[in-house]
Every structure is written in C-alpha cells, then in structure tokens.
Design an enzyme around this catalytic site. Structure first.
Site, PDB file in Angstrom:
ATOM      1  N   ASP A 120       0.794  -1.235   0.000  1.00 48.07           N
ATOM      2  CA  ASP A 120       0.000   0.000   0.000  1.00 48.07           C
ATOM      3  C   ASP A 120       0.827   1.286   0.000  1.00 48.07           C
ATOM      4  O   ASP A 120       0.264   2.377  -0.079  1.00 48.07           O
ATOM      5  CB  ASP A 120      -0.957   0.004   1.199  1.00 48.07           C
ATOM      6  CG  ASP A 120      -0.241  -0.154   2.530  1.00 48.07           C
ATOM      7  OD1 ASP A 120       0.925  -0.618   2.539  1.00 48.07           O
ATOM      8  OD2 ASP A 120      -0.831   0.185   3.560  1.00 48.07           O
ATOM      9  N   GLU A 207      11.470  -3.381  12.702  1.00 46.55           N
ATOM     10  CA  GLU A 207      12.615  -2.924  11.923  1.00 46.55           C
ATOM     11  C   GLU A 207      13.877  -2.915  12.788  1.00 46.55           C
ATOM     12  O   GLU A 207      14.951  -3.330  12.348  1.00 46.55           O
ATOM     13  CB  GLU A 207      12.365  -1.517  11.358  1.00 46.55           C
ATOM     14  CG  GLU A 207      11.229  -1.434  10.343  1.00 46.55           C
ATOM     15  CD  GLU A 207       9.835  -1.263  10.958  1.00 46.55           C
ATOM     16  OE1 GLU A 207       9.704  -1.389  12.205  1.00 46.55           O
ATOM     17  OE2 GLU A 207       8.885  -1.001  10.198  1.00 46.55           O
TER      18      GLU A 207
HETATM   19  N1  UDP Z   1      -0.462  -7.738   5.581  1.00 42.47           N
HETATM   20  C1  UDP Z   1      -0.615  -9.116   5.557  1.00 42.47           C
HETATM   21  N2  UDP Z   1      -1.553  -9.693   6.406  1.00 42.47           N
HETATM   22  C2  UDP Z   1      -2.335  -8.955   7.253  1.00 42.47           C
HETATM   23  C3  UDP Z   1      -2.155  -7.545   7.274  1.00 42.47           C
HETATM   24  C4  UDP Z   1      -1.198  -6.968   6.434  1.00 42.47           C
HETATM   25  O1  UDP Z   1       0.061  -9.808   4.789  1.00 42.47           O
HETATM   26  O2  UDP Z   1      -3.160  -9.518   7.980  1.00 42.47           O
HETATM   27  C5  UDP Z   1       0.532  -7.109   4.672  1.00 42.47           C
HETATM   28  C6  UDP Z   1      -0.006  -5.888   3.908  1.00 42.47           C
HETATM   29  O3  UDP Z   1      -0.590  -6.281   2.679  1.00 42.47           O
HETATM   30  C7  UDP Z   1       1.242  -5.032   3.750  1.00 42.47           C
HETATM   31  C8  UDP Z   1       2.070  -5.391   4.986  1.00 42.47           C
HETATM   32  O4  UDP Z   1       1.594  -6.640   5.459  1.00 42.47           O
HETATM   33  O5  UDP Z   1       1.956  -5.377   2.578  1.00 42.47           O
HETATM   34  C9  UDP Z   1       1.957  -4.338   6.087  1.00 42.47           C
HETATM   35  O6  UDP Z   1       0.601  -4.197   6.451  1.00 42.47           O
HETATM   36  P1  UDP Z   1      -0.108  -2.769   6.526  1.00 42.47           P
HETATM   37  O7  UDP Z   1       0.168  -2.002   5.272  1.00 42.47           O
HETATM   38  O8  UDP Z   1      -1.547  -2.966   6.889  1.00 42.47           O
HETATM   39  O9  UDP Z   1       0.672  -2.132   7.754  1.00 42.47           O
HETATM   40  P2  UDP Z   1       0.856  -0.605   8.172  1.00 42.47           P
HETATM   41  O10 UDP Z   1       0.546   0.269   7.006  1.00 42.47           O
HETATM   42  O11 UDP Z   1      -0.102  -0.420   9.289  1.00 42.47           O
HETATM   43  O12 UDP Z   1       2.269  -0.505   8.579  1.00 42.47           O
HETATM   44 MN    MN Z   2       0.768  -0.044   5.007  1.00 36.65          MN
END
Ligand code: UDP
Ligand code: MN
Length: 261
Positions: A120, A207
């Site tokens: 995203d 990280e």
């Molecule tokens: N993701 C996943 N399983 C989940 C939630 C998230 O594989 O249940 C993936 C999501 O598609 C993204 C990454 O893990 O590529 C990080 O998730 P997210 O973008 O929701 O995290 P944030 O933006 O809150 O850091």
């Molecule tokens: Mn994200």
C-alpha cells in the site's frame, strides 16, 4: 535470470529483490496493480509476492502472470495465535521470502539487494536506483510515517555518516525507521543465516530488531542525497465503504457477480 517478456534487464547490474506481503481484501487487486506498474519500470527487479493465505489465490496468480516482471509467488498464512496483532503484519510472509532467497540464491555469485515493500505504500522509481548499490544496509527518509511528515536519519555533515534520527514516536527504538526506509545487500543477508522477523516483539520494533542483527548505526549507508529527499511514502489506503454491497448480500445478491475486483 530474466523472463522472456521482461522489459528492463542489464546483467551487469545488481538485482533488486522486492518482498511484498499481501492479503485478501477489497482493495488488494488495486494495490497490487498500482505497485506492479511501478515495479515494471525498474531494471533488474525480481518481485517476491507472499500471500497471507492458506493457498495461493487466482487473483494474485493471474495478476502476476500479466505483468512483465520476474516474480516468485509464495503463500504463508499468519499463524492463528498471532492473528489480529498489528505488530505481526507481514512477519510470516517476509520470513518466507527470506527463506526462499536462502534456498535459491548464493552469496558468492548472486549480486543483489533486498527491499521490503508493503503493497500500500507509494514508491518513486528513484528509490530503487538509490538502493541498488547497497553494500550492507542503506537507509533514507520515509514520508508520512511515525506521526510526522517525514521520519529520517540525521547525518554528520562532515563525515556523511548517520548519527541519529528525527523520530518523535518511540525515539528510543534502536533503529526508529519504517520498513520502507532501508534495504539490505543480498550477500550480507545470506551471510547472516539466522536473521529473521520475530513475532513476540512490540509494535514499531520490527525494523529495529531486524536491523540490530545486521548492522550498527555507524555502518549505515545514507541514500537519497544524504537523506534530504523523500522517495517513498508510507501511504495507507482507506477501507472502502461497502454498506450498500452488504445490504445486497443479505438479499443473496452482489454487484460483482462474475467479476474480479
Ligand atoms: N499484511 C498481511 N496480512 C495482514 C495484514 C497486512 O500480509 O493480515 C501485509 C499488507 O498487505 C502489507 C504489509 O503486510 O503489505 C503491512 O501491512 P499494513 O500495510 O496494513 O501495515 P501498516 O501500514 O499499518 O504498517
Ligand atoms: Mn501499510
């Protein structure tokens, strides 16, 4: 090696292995389409897409087949005991991709860089060229994260080395940096065969715990014009409102019948 259809390939340049965890939701295809179009413009790119799912979906499979990218399609469901914890998003999937690299790449012959790219975020083409020459671990600013417009490494202007961070949220983190703000040389990662992401650590420390196993602040290689430019943004997509769709479904109908959205 490059697939026949691959548009940008230069055997003299390091390969960028982009690791993307992804999961099924209404915006998944839109996110992956947008990201794939960025990645298709990058030379020597190998996309490792890992679905958080018990089996691979035809949606992701056919999307990958339509791209002109080198890709590896994997799946690895997040274990039930860890589900719904924000801090473990992508952990199992990134580790599965790292394992694939360990099984399929060789630090002696394969010249590459590993980057963790969530589905995203928003990426410039420049960020990939910046990371391509990473010797061990490189870092750069990330926009729209940590409650700030930009979270970034701070440099000593004389030496050009990283001496600290501007982060406001949990600045006590050893590496207060987002996943999108660093890359690791493939050989360097392969020479540390035990390094992985962990489940039992608090949110925002993923990280830090990962990087602590690979480097120190002094060794970091700052990119993006001495960390003065934002080349990647931690954008997040709003969940679509599907109130009317849900009403339809209660009546046994749906707007997307026979369509993949
Ligand atoms: N993701 C996943 N399983 C989940 C939630 C998230 O594989 O249940 C993936 C999501 O598609 C993204 C990454 O893990 O590529 C990080 O998730 P997210 O973008 O929701 O995290 P944030 O933006 O809150 O850091
Ligand atoms: Mn994200």
């Amino acid at each position: 090696m490059c697939r026949k259809t691959c548009r940008h390939w230069d055997p003299t340049l390091p390969v960028i292995y982009v690791i993307t965890p992804t999961y099924a939701r209404p915006v998944q295809k839109a996110e992956l389409t947008r990201l794939s179009h960025t990645l298709m413009l990058v030379t020597n790119l190998h996309w490792i897409v890992v679905e958080d799912a018990v089996r691979k979906s035809s949606l992701v499979e056919s999307l990958l087949m339509r791209t002109a990218l080198n890709y590896t399609h994997l799946n690895a469901p997040t274990p039930d005991i860890h589900k719904r914890k924000a801090s473990v998003r992508g952990v199992e999937q990134r580790n599965t991709a790292i394992k694939w690299l360990r099984n399929n790449k060789n630090s002696e012959v394969d010249n590459g860089v590993v980057y963790f790219a969530d589905d995203d975020n928003s990426y410039t083409l420049e960020v990939f060229e910046e990371m391509r020459k990473t010797i061990e671990v490189s870092v750069w600013p990330v926009g729209l994260v940590g409650g700030l417009m930009v979270e970034k490494p701070l440099l000593n202007t004389t030496t050009g080395r990283v001496i600290g961070w501007n982060s406001a949220w949990r600045p006590d983190r050893p590496f207060p940096i987002d996943m999108a703000g660093f890359a690791v040389n493939l050989g360097h990662l392969l020479r540390h065969p035990k390094v992985e992401f962990l489940f039992n650590i608090s949110g925002g420390f993923q990280e830090s715990v990962f990087l602590q196993q690979l480097t120190t602040t002094e060794r970091l290689e700052p990119k993006a014009d001495n960390c003065t430019k934002v080349l990647v943004w931690h954008t997040r997509t709003e969940s679509p409102k599907l109130t009317e769709e849900n009403k339809l479904r209660k009546l046994g109908k749906q707007s997307d019948k026979g369509m993949e959205i």
